[in-house]
Design a protein around this motif. Structure first.
Motif, short mmCIF file in Angstrom:
data_model
loop_
_atom_site.label_atom_id
_atom_site.label_comp_id
_atom_site.label_asym_id
_atom_site.label_seq_id
_atom_site.Cartn_x
_atom_site.Cartn_y
_atom_site.Cartn_z
N ALA A 47 0.90 -1.25 -0.08
CA ALA A 47 -0.18 0.06 0.06
C ALA A 47 0.82 1.19 -0.01
N ALA A 48 1.97 1.27 0.71
CA ALA A 48 2.96 2.45 0.78
C ALA A 48 3.33 2.56 -0.68
N ASP A 49 3.86 1.37 -1.30
CA ASP A 49 4.42 1.77 -2.65
C ASP A 49 3.48 2.30 -3.46
N VAL A 50 2.14 1.85 -3.39
CA VAL A 50 1.20 2.17 -4.58
C VAL A 50 0.92 3.71 -4.07
N LEU A 51 0.82 3.97 -2.99
CA LEU A 51 0.33 5.52 -2.58
C LEU A 51 1.47 6.37 -3.07
N ARG A 52 2.61 5.83 -2.81
CA ARG A 52 4.02 6.70 -3.25
C ARG A 52 3.80 6.89 -4.82
N THR A 53 3.64 5.89 -5.42
CA THR A 53 3.44 5.91 -6.95
C THR A 53 2.37 6.86 -7.42
N CYS A 54 1.05 6.93 -6.83
CA CYS A 54 0.02 7.78 -7.34
C CYS A 54 0.65 9.18 -6.98
N VAL A 55 0.84 9.51 -5.79
CA VAL A 55 1.50 10.74 -5.75
C VAL A 55 2.68 11.49 -6.45
N ALA A 56 3.32 10.51 -7.02
CA ALA A 56 4.42 10.72 -8.01
C ALA A 56 4.09 10.73 -9.54
N THR A 57 2.86 10.26 -9.84
CA THR A 57 2.48 10.26 -11.27
C THR A 57 1.89 11.57 -11.71
N PRO A 58 2.83 11.88 -12.96
CA PRO A 58 2.10 13.19 -13.46
C PRO A 58 0.53 13.17 -13.94
N GLY A 59 -0.09 14.36 -13.59
CA GLY A 59 -1.59 14.56 -13.89
C GLY A 59 -2.45 14.06 -12.87
N GLU A 123 4.35 -3.79 -8.35
CA GLU A 123 5.00 -3.42 -9.58
C GLU A 123 4.88 -2.24 -10.14
N LEU A 124 3.86 -1.46 -9.87
CA LEU A 124 3.18 -0.43 -10.46
C LEU A 124 4.04 0.87 -10.01
N GLY A 125 4.61 1.30 -11.34
CA GLY A 125 5.25 2.69 -11.19
C GLY A 125 4.81 3.96 -11.68
N ALA A 126 5.20 4.85 -11.39
CA ALA A 126 4.54 6.20 -12.06
C ALA A 126 4.22 6.20 -13.48
N ARG A 127 5.36 5.59 -14.31
CA ARG A 127 5.37 5.62 -15.76
C ARG A 127 4.12 4.73 -16.04
#
Length: 240
Positions: A47-59, A123-127
């Motif tokens: 969950a921490a990784d997903v939240l950080r990915t969402c925060v870092a995603t453009p848009g 595995e989800l990243g901002a890209r």
């Protein structure tokens, strides 16, 4: 509610909602491979990784986490994330259909496009998420089916508020498609990370050789869990 300083839907960006159930109840299907303490640690890390990915995603302009878990809420307070409590009944128990009720409440009143991203996508990243959001922006309602094809890892709405109905739960992909008129975004993320949720020991084993978020990788390297993972043939210590 923990508000996001300097963020909001006024700029027309996406609001992303991440539901996280109480960690003591999380990932019950991993019980045959991991004890409760390890399941809890893994669920919190993903969950921490997903939240950080969402925060870092453009848009993405705003991120909300729906949770009643104090550890999850404490972690969210360290990020630019809003906290929405799960609805409960008079006895303090999850009310009715808790997941969809909580999501409906979190979606209510949100202007602009809104999406739900599940908390078990290590595995989800901002890209990858940015690619999915670009594809979702073309449709009133769209989803990312999970890697089994039955569940839903992400759901998005750009249309009117009255049409934003979450249908998560067993067989959710079919319900989103048939009842909600959603468009599947199967090819939006060529890596497949957007659809690879982790629910079973087999899903954990499938992480071997793949890059996961920093928090997830750290948990998989802890002595108690890494010993069990090693015996199952798992070596998910690469960090994306």
């Amino acid at each position: 509610m923990n508000t996001v300083s300097g963020h909001g839907a006024a700029d027309g960006g996406w609001t992303i909602i991440v539901p996280v159930k109480a960690l003591d109840r999380a990932k019950s299907r991993l019980a045959r491979a991991l004890p409760a303490s390890d399941r809890r640690a893994l669920a919190l890390a993903m969950a921490a990784d997903v939240l950080r990915t969402c925060v870092a995603t453009p848009g993405v302009s705003r991120v909300r986490v729906v949770t009643s878990d104090p550890d999850m809420a404490a972690l969210a307070r360290l990020l630019p994330v809003e906290i929405v409590p799960e609805p409960v009944d008079a006895a303090g128990r999850p009310d009715g259909d808790p997941l969809n009720a909580a999501l409906t409440g979190a979606i209510h009143g949100v202007p602009g496009p809104v999406g739900v991203v599940t908390a078990d996508l290590p595995e989800l990243g901002a890209r990858q998420l940015a690619r999915v959001l670009t594809a979702a922006s073309r449709h009133p309602h769209s989803i990312v089916p999970d890697h089994r094809g039955a569940g839903t890892t992400m759901a998005f709405w750009t249309g009117p508020a009255g049409a934003r109905v979450p249908r998560f739960g067993p067989g959710s992909a079919a319900r989103h498609l048939s009842e909600g008129g959603a468009v599947p975004l199967d090819g939006a993320d060529p890596s497949g990370a957007a659809g690879r949720d982790v629910d079973t020991p087999e899903d954990v084993r499938a992480l071997t050789g793949r890059a996961v978020g920093e928090a997830t990788a750290a948990v998989l390297r802890t002595p108690s869990l890494s010993q069990r993972a090693h015996s199952a043939g798992v070596s998910a210590t690469m960090v994306r």
